[in-house]
Design an enzyme around this catalytic site. Structure first.
Site, PDB file in Angstrom:
ATOM      1  CG  HIS A  45      -8.534   0.155  -2.852  1.00  0.00           C
ATOM      2  ND1 HIS A  45      -7.749  -0.942  -2.550  1.00  0.00           N
ATOM      3  CD2 HIS A  45      -9.157   0.501  -1.679  1.00  0.00           C
ATOM      4  CE1 HIS A  45      -7.889  -1.241  -1.281  1.00  0.00           C
ATOM      5  NE2 HIS A  45      -8.732  -0.386  -0.729  1.00  0.00           N
ATOM      6  CG  ASP A  92     -13.955   6.431  -0.771  1.00  0.00           C
ATOM      7  OD1 ASP A  92     -14.039   6.265   0.455  1.00  0.00           O
ATOM      8  OD2 ASP A  92     -12.902   6.237  -1.403  1.00  0.00           O
ATOM      9  CD  GLN A 150     -13.174  -1.926  -0.830  1.00  0.00           C
ATOM     10  OE1 GLN A 150     -12.385  -1.832   0.105  1.00  0.00           O
ATOM     11  NE2 GLN A 150     -14.354  -2.504  -0.695  1.00  0.00           N
ATOM     12  NE  ARG A 179      -3.873   0.666   1.886  1.00  0.00           N
ATOM     13  CZ  ARG A 179      -5.095   0.781   2.389  1.00  0.00           C
ATOM     14  NH1 ARG A 179      -5.322   1.565   3.427  1.00  0.00           N
ATOM     15  NH2 ARG A 179      -6.098   0.108   1.861  1.00  0.00           N
ATOM     16  CB  CYS A 234     -14.228   1.065  -0.059  1.00  0.00           C
ATOM     17  SG  CYS A 234     -13.655   2.773   0.114  1.00  0.00           S
ATOM     18  NE  ARG A 270     -10.102  -5.194   0.351  1.00  0.00           N
ATOM     19  CZ  ARG A 270      -9.434  -4.154   0.842  1.00  0.00           C
ATOM     20  NH1 ARG A 270     -10.088  -3.133   1.335  1.00  0.00           N
ATOM     21  NH2 ARG A 270      -8.107  -4.122   0.803  1.00  0.00           N
TER      22      ARG A 270
HETATM   23  N1   CP Z   1     -11.215  -0.068   2.304  1.00  0.00           N
HETATM   24  C1   CP Z   1      -9.935  -0.085   2.772  1.00  0.00           C
HETATM   25  O1   CP Z   1      -8.959  -0.297   2.009  1.00  0.00           O
HETATM   26  O2   CP Z   1      -9.839   0.083   4.107  1.00  0.00           O
HETATM   27  P1   CP Z   1      -8.500   0.321   4.924  1.00  0.00           P
HETATM   28  O3   CP Z   1      -7.945   1.663   4.509  1.00  0.00           O
HETATM   29  O4   CP Z   1      -8.905   0.259   6.362  1.00  0.00           O
HETATM   30  O5   CP Z   1      -7.518  -0.780   4.564  1.00  0.00           O
END
Ligand code: CP
Length: 308
Positions: free
Chosen positions: A134, A225, A137, A107, A266, A294
């Site tokens: 992402h 979001d 997701q 990430r 998400c 997820r």
């Molecule tokens: N949706 C998501 O990626 O959540 P986090 O940022 O908590 O990993």
């Protein structure tokens, strides 16, 4: 080498295979304690580096638990405690990590960092979110939709708010899974113009509709979001709130949707900003199913990355 970097780079056959595998593994775990191994321990003797340059709740825990359930060993690494890009090149980090682990989940902020990691890594790399996309997701979101409503092909998905990284992965998925996608948000926060031009060449139905009521009509799936990030200044927050308040997903807006339209987010959410609690906790909401999926879909992604 099978990297999982962006949905548009993976064949629809493989994407559907990942979803099928996720569904099968989820089904096989019904009634089991969370720490029980999956049959056959498919990641036995594998170490997976989980590298986070940005905060995370879902991605961090779901990958960690997923690796354990598959019989592998997770190694959580914080970007702030590594030399990643600060004094050591990404290419050197990629080559070093590849000598220690069998799979890397990253990430990070810039896509460039992710692609550099994949270029120099000799083990598969998974995109755990960048500023541009992402994909894990959206694979979880498609899995969730299909569990509840059958194939997403030909369905209408409406995105409210900011043309951000999560929207971008929805866009890529629309080109692969062939669903209609409507963006409903202020002009200032439109998705990048190169993306919009791409929609025609990819052959799927993409529209921008700035009227939230007309956008939501006939939608099968409604998603949004957060409007602001934690690091945004109070001034930026105020501007964004003003730009986006007309696109809040609330009960009044939802009353214009189909009765069985699903609502997704998400998470994390800023309740009563981009969506009201009444919608988030309402009968159309599947936000916690998305979060659960997820775990299942990422386990399938890891198996796909390590498969021949
Ligand atoms: N949706 C998501 O990626 O959540 P986090 O940022 O908590 O990993």
């Amino acid at each position: 080498m099978k990297h999982f970097l962006n949905i548009n780079e993976i064949s629809i056959r493989d994407l559907k295979g990942i979803l099928e595998q996720a569904k099968k593994m989820k089904g096989a775990r019904i009634g089991l304690a969370k720490g029980t191994y999956d049959e056959g321990k498919p990641l036995s003797q594998h170490i997976v580096a989980l590298v986070f340059e940005k905060p995370s709740t879902r991605t961090r825990t779901s990958f960690d638990v997923g690796v354990r359930q598959l019989g592998g060993q997770p190694m959580l690494l914080s970007g702030a405690e590594m030399h990643l890009g600060q004094g050591e090149t990404i290419s050197d980090t990629a080559q070093v990590l590849s000598r220690y682990v069998d799979l890397i989940m990253l990430r990070t902020y810039e896509s460039k960092t992710l692609y550099e990691m994949a270029k120099y890594s000799t083990v598969p790399v998974i995109n755990g979110l960048t500023n541009d996309s992402h994909p894990c997701q959206i694979m979880a979101d498609i899995m969730t939709f299909e569990e509840k409503r059958g194939t997403i092909e030909g369905k209408k998905v409406v995105w409210f708010g900011d043309g951000n990284n999560v929207f971008n992965s929805f866009f890529q998925a629309a080109g692969k899974f062939n669903f209609s996608l409507i963006f409903s948000g202020p002009k200032e926060l439109d998705p990048p113009s190169n993306l919009v031009k791409k929609a025609n060449s990819l052959g799927f139905d993409f529209k921008i509709d700035r009227d939230p009521i007309s956008a939501i009509k006939g939608a099968d799936l409604i998603a949004t979001d957060t409007w602001v990030s934690m690091h945004d200044s109070p001034e930026v927050k105020q501007v964004r709130h003003n730009q986006l308040k007309a696109f809040q997903v609330n009960e009044e807006l939802m009353s214009n949707a189909k009765k069985d339209a699903l609502f997704m987010h998400c998470l994390p959410a800023h309740r009563n900003e981009e969506a009201t609690s009444a919608v988030m906790d309402g009968q159309n909401s599947v936000i916690f199913d998305e979060a659960e999926n997820r775990l299942h879909v990422q386990k399938a992604i890891m198996r796909w990355c390590l498969s021949k």
